[in-house]
Design an enzyme around this catalytic site. Structure first.
Site, short mmCIF file in Angstrom:
data_model
loop_
_atom_site.label_atom_id
_atom_site.label_comp_id
_atom_site.label_asym_id
_atom_site.label_seq_id
_atom_site.Cartn_x
_atom_site.Cartn_y
_atom_site.Cartn_z
N ASN A 276 28.72 20.94 24.71
CA ASN A 276 27.88 20.92 25.92
C ASN A 276 27.16 19.59 26.11
O ASN A 276 26.23 19.49 26.89
CB ASN A 276 26.87 22.07 25.88
N HIS B 89 5.58 -5.18 26.06
CA HIS B 89 5.54 -5.87 27.35
C HIS B 89 4.12 -6.21 27.81
O HIS B 89 3.91 -7.24 28.45
CB HIS B 89 6.23 -5.01 28.41
N LYS C 81 3.23 -15.93 40.11
CA LYS C 81 4.38 -15.11 40.47
C LYS C 81 3.97 -13.88 41.27
O LYS C 81 2.94 -13.27 41.00
CB LYS C 81 5.12 -14.66 39.21
N ARG D 235 5.94 -10.24 42.46
CA ARG D 235 7.16 -9.44 42.34
C ARG D 235 7.27 -8.50 43.53
O ARG D 235 6.35 -7.73 43.80
CB ARG D 235 7.16 -8.66 41.03
N ASP E 239 9.06 -16.31 27.71
CA ASP E 239 8.82 -14.98 28.28
C ASP E 239 8.98 -13.95 27.17
O ASP E 239 9.57 -14.25 26.12
CB ASP E 239 9.80 -14.70 29.42
#
Length: 314
Positions: free
Chosen positions: A37, A130, A192, A194, A218
Site C-alpha cells: 500500500n 535558514h 533584495k 522576493r 549564502d
C-alpha cells in the site's frame, strides 16, 4: 557512559559513512521496505537498548520520503529503549518555512520540529539553519553548527588583500559579517526583494565592490535566482572577480550549470551536507567535507562536553 550507536537513513549514506570513519565506530545497517500500500517500514538492525543513538538524515529530495523515514527511525529507536536519541540533520529543508507571511499558510519548520520530538527525538544536531528563529521551533536541545570555518580555510589559500564578502540579502548579512571577520576582509550586502520562490530583485549593493574580488556567501543555493540576480548587480558595479560559496548546495533546476556558465564566476564552493551526484558536478564546483565537524560535535554530545567550544577559535 552509554555505548554509541549510529544509524543512517537513505538520504546521504556517503556522509554518514565518512562521519563514522572519523568517529571510528561502525555505521549500523537500517532495513527500509515498502508495503504493497506504499507505506514505509523501518528496522534498525543493531541493539539500541540504553545506548546513545544518533540518526543521520538530511531532509533532501525527495524531502517527504526522507522525513517519514527519519520519523520512523526515531520511533523505532524509542521503541527499542534507546537511552538517548539524537537526530543529526545536516540540512533541514523545512527551515525555509519559518514565518507566516501570507494568510492561511502553515509554518512547516515548526510543525516538522514538533513531529520529530513527538517521534522520540531527545536532541537535534543541525547545520546552518535558514534563519535563527528555527532553532526555537524545537522543544528539545538543538546544537546548531555552521560551516564558516571550513569555507574560510578554503578561501585563505587565495590572496585576499582586495576581497569583499557579499551577502545576497540583509537576512544573511550577520553570517556574512562573521565569515568576513574570519577572513579579515570587509563585507557588503544586497538589498533584495522576493516576489516569488524563483523571482527576486536586488536593487543595490550596500558596501564597496567596485574593482574588488568578491566572495558571494549564502546559506543555501536552490534554483540560483538570487545569486544570478546579484551577479548582474556586481557586474554593473565593476566587481573584478567573483567566487560563489554556500553551505547547502541544492542546485535544483539546473542552477549549478547556470551559475557555472557565467564567465566571471571563477569557482563555486559548497559543503557535502546534501548529496551531489557526479553527473551534476561541473568543472567550477568544489565540495568541502563537514563530516569532521559533525563527527566532533557527535563525540562531544556523547561525552557530555561543550559543543559551542567548537566555535571558540573561530
Amino acid at each position: 557512559m552509554r555505548d554509541i550507536a549510529v544509524f543512517s537513513g537513505s538520504a546521504h549514506q556517503e556522509l554518514a559513512t565518512e562521519i563514522c570513519s572519523h568517529l571510528e565506530v561502525p555505521l549500523h545497517p537500517v532495513r527500509t521496505q515498502r508495503f504493497a500500500n506504499d507505506c514505509l517500514e523501518v528496522q534498525l538492525q543493531a541493539n539500541c537498548r540504553e545506548r546513545d543513538v544518533f540518526l543521520i538524515q538530511p531532509l533532501v529530495r525527495p524531502v517527504q520520503e526522507n522525513l517519514v523515514e527519519l520519523l520512523l527511525m526515531t520511533d523505532a529507536a524509542r521503541g527499542a529503549s534507546a537511552g538517548r536519541i539524537t537526530v543529526v540533520m545536516p540540512h533541514y529543508s523545512y527551515a525555509r518555512s519559518d514565518k507566516k507571511d501570507a494568510p492561511r499558510i502553515s509554518i512547516g519548520g515548526r510543525l516538522v520540529a514538533d513531529l520529530m520530538v513527538a517521534a522520540g527525538a531527545d536532541r537535534v544536531l543541525a547545520m546552518t539553519l535558514h534563519s535563527p528563529q528555527v532553532h526555537g521551533f524545537f522543544s528539545v536541545p538543538v546544537d546548531h553548527l555552521h560551516a564558516l570555518r571550513e569555507l574560510a580555510v578554503h578561501f585563505r589559500q587565495y590572496d585576499l588583500s582586495n576581497t569583499t564578502v557579499v551577502s545576497p540579502d540583509l537576512g544573511n548579512a550577520k553570517e556574512a559579517a562573521h565569515f568576513a571577520r574570519l577572513l579579515g576582509v570587509p563585507v557588503a550586502a544586497g538589498a533584495k526583494q522576493r516576489f516569488a520562490d524563483d523571482k527576486v530583485q536586488i536593487s543595490s549593493v550596500i558596501g564597496q565592490v567596485a574593482g574588488r574580488d568578491v566572495i558571494v556567501l549564502d546559506d543555501e543555493i536552490a534554483k540560483g535566482s538570487t545569486v544570478l540576480e546579484l551577479l548582474d548587480r556586481l557586474r554593473e558595479l565593476g566587481a573584478r572577480t567573483i567566487r560563489v560559496a554556500c553551505t547547502h548546495g541544492l542546485f535544483s533546476s539546473g542552477a549549478l550549470k547556470r551559475i557555472g556558465d557565467q564567465p566571471d564566476v571563477l569557482e563555486i564552493v559548497c559543503t557535502n551536507t546534501v548529496p551531489i551526484s557526479a553527473d551534476e558536478r561541473g568543472p567550477k564546483l568544489k565540495i568541502l567535507s563537514i563530516a569532521p565537524a559533525l563527527a566532533e560535535a557527535m563525540r562531544r554530545i556523547h561525552n557530555g562536553e561543550s559543543v559551542s567550544a567548537l566555535f571558540d577559535s573561530s
